[in-house]
Write a protein that holds these residues in place. Sequence first.
Motif, PDB file in Angstrom:
ATOM      1  N   GLU A  18      -7.923   9.999  14.571  1.00  0.00           N
ATOM      2  CA  GLU A  18      -7.415  11.425  14.110  1.00  0.00           C
ATOM      3  C   GLU A  18      -5.933  10.897  13.416  1.00  0.00           C
ATOM      4  O   GLU A  18      -5.473   9.755  13.422  1.00  0.00           O
ATOM      5  CB  GLU A  18      -6.905  12.194  15.277  1.00  0.00           C
ATOM      6  N   GLY A  19      -5.258  11.884  12.535  1.00  0.00           N
ATOM      7  CA  GLY A  19      -3.964  11.568  11.748  1.00  0.00           C
ATOM      8  C   GLY A  19      -4.244  11.083  10.691  1.00  0.00           C
ATOM      9  O   GLY A  19      -5.307  10.851  10.074  1.00  0.00           O
ATOM     10  N   ALA A  20      -3.067  11.017   9.979  1.00  0.00           N
ATOM     11  CA  ALA A  20      -3.114  10.685   8.410  1.00  0.00           C
ATOM     12  C   ALA A  20      -2.958   8.941   8.285  1.00  0.00           C
ATOM     13  O   ALA A  20      -2.559   8.387   8.874  1.00  0.00           O
ATOM     14  CB  ALA A  20      -1.755  11.141   7.718  1.00  0.00           C
ATOM     15  N   GLU A  21      -3.724   8.809   7.111  1.00  0.00           N
ATOM     16  CA  GLU A  21      -3.720   7.465   6.596  1.00  0.00           C
ATOM     17  C   GLU A  21      -2.113   7.228   6.078  1.00  0.00           C
ATOM     18  O   GLU A  21      -1.267   7.966   5.992  1.00  0.00           O
ATOM     19  CB  GLU A  21      -4.733   7.151   5.507  1.00  0.00           C
ATOM     20  N   THR A  23       0.067   5.995   7.947  1.00  0.00           N
ATOM     21  CA  THR A  23       1.223   6.020   8.885  1.00  0.00           C
ATOM     22  C   THR A  23       1.037   5.239   9.970  1.00  0.00           C
ATOM     23  O   THR A  23      -0.186   4.456   9.885  1.00  0.00           O
ATOM     24  CB  THR A  23       1.069   7.581   9.568  1.00  0.00           C
ATOM     25  N   SER A  49      -0.630  13.047  16.245  1.00  0.00           N
ATOM     26  CA  SER A  49      -1.544  12.992  15.032  1.00  0.00           C
ATOM     27  C   SER A  49      -0.767  13.190  13.750  1.00  0.00           C
ATOM     28  O   SER A  49      -1.389  12.714  12.564  1.00  0.00           O
ATOM     29  CB  SER A  49      -2.798  13.865  15.461  1.00  0.00           C
ATOM     30  N   GLU A  50       0.253  14.096  13.692  1.00  0.00           N
ATOM     31  CA  GLU A  50       1.007  14.243  12.602  1.00  0.00           C
ATOM     32  C   GLU A  50       1.955  13.197  12.152  1.00  0.00           C
ATOM     33  O   GLU A  50       2.503  12.964  11.037  1.00  0.00           O
ATOM     34  CB  GLU A  50       1.645  15.747  12.696  1.00  0.00           C
ATOM     35  N   ARG A  53      -1.340   7.379  12.961  1.00  0.00           N
ATOM     36  CA  ARG A  53      -2.854   7.155  12.567  1.00  0.00           C
ATOM     37  C   ARG A  53      -3.282   7.001  14.124  1.00  0.00           C
ATOM     38  O   ARG A  53      -3.198   5.588  14.614  1.00  0.00           O
ATOM     39  CB  ARG A  53      -3.127   6.377  11.653  1.00  0.00           C
TER      40      ARG A  53
END
Length: 270
Positions: A18-21, A23, A49-50, A53
């Motif tokens: 979960e979460g953005a790449e 990071t 998650s915001e 990663r």
Amino acid sequence: MKTEVVGYGGTRIGLRVEGAENTRPIVFVHGWAQSARAWAPQLADPSLSERFRLVAMDLRGHGDSEVPSAGYDDPRVWAEDLASVLDFAGDDAIVVGWSYGGMVIADYLRVHGSARLGGVVLVGAITEIGKNRPGGKVGPAMREAIPAVLSDDPAVAIPALVRFSERMTAAPVSGTLAQSLLGACLSTPPAVRSALFRRDVGSEDVLRDLDKPALIVHGLADAVIDPTSAEYAAGKIPGAVLRWLPEVGHLPFAEAADEFGDLLRGFADQ
């Protein structure tokens, strides 16, 4: 998202991501007879998650990972499996080990050192295993569960695993998560459940050599892993921070998810 990497000897290691790449990665390592689903409260937490990663692995023989017939007693096997996950997640990762996951992190440090890590979080964890190993002292729930939970006879193992699962928590958790944890126990093959105990490994030197920030979180009501295991790790790791959670059992990340999330975010922000 579900995906996989290739670990030691070509073994497929399942991941939940979960979460953005791009990071900072946080890699979660679950415990004995469990799976990446144990970290559902963290994977579903937008405040994590915001910003990070989140990568939760299934140990070999568990969850969605492949089930090889051997290798469960070899520190290098566990180290290389985690190294493959870190290749996927990225450098400067914070690794979070729950219960037996702390042992897997110790195996990684023993083989690879800490250069690629940003920090280590131990949650209700052991860091060594074997008779009279103070960093691996278990509590009454685990002592009473063995050997029944290792049996390949379902009439013996299933009732024992149900009782063990009930004793993992001291504070209420989601009924869905509680059943998921029991399901993970039941779906881990008996041979794997047993193999993880056939080790005798100390980690005093590994802990003393750890030169990255470390946070140790342990429930004071943990009946699975004795709180003295946390005290041992805290006493060996230079500069380690120990946080006790009153009236919390073996699942701080579920029983006190908000408090655990605050501790994890605060640690990552260092």
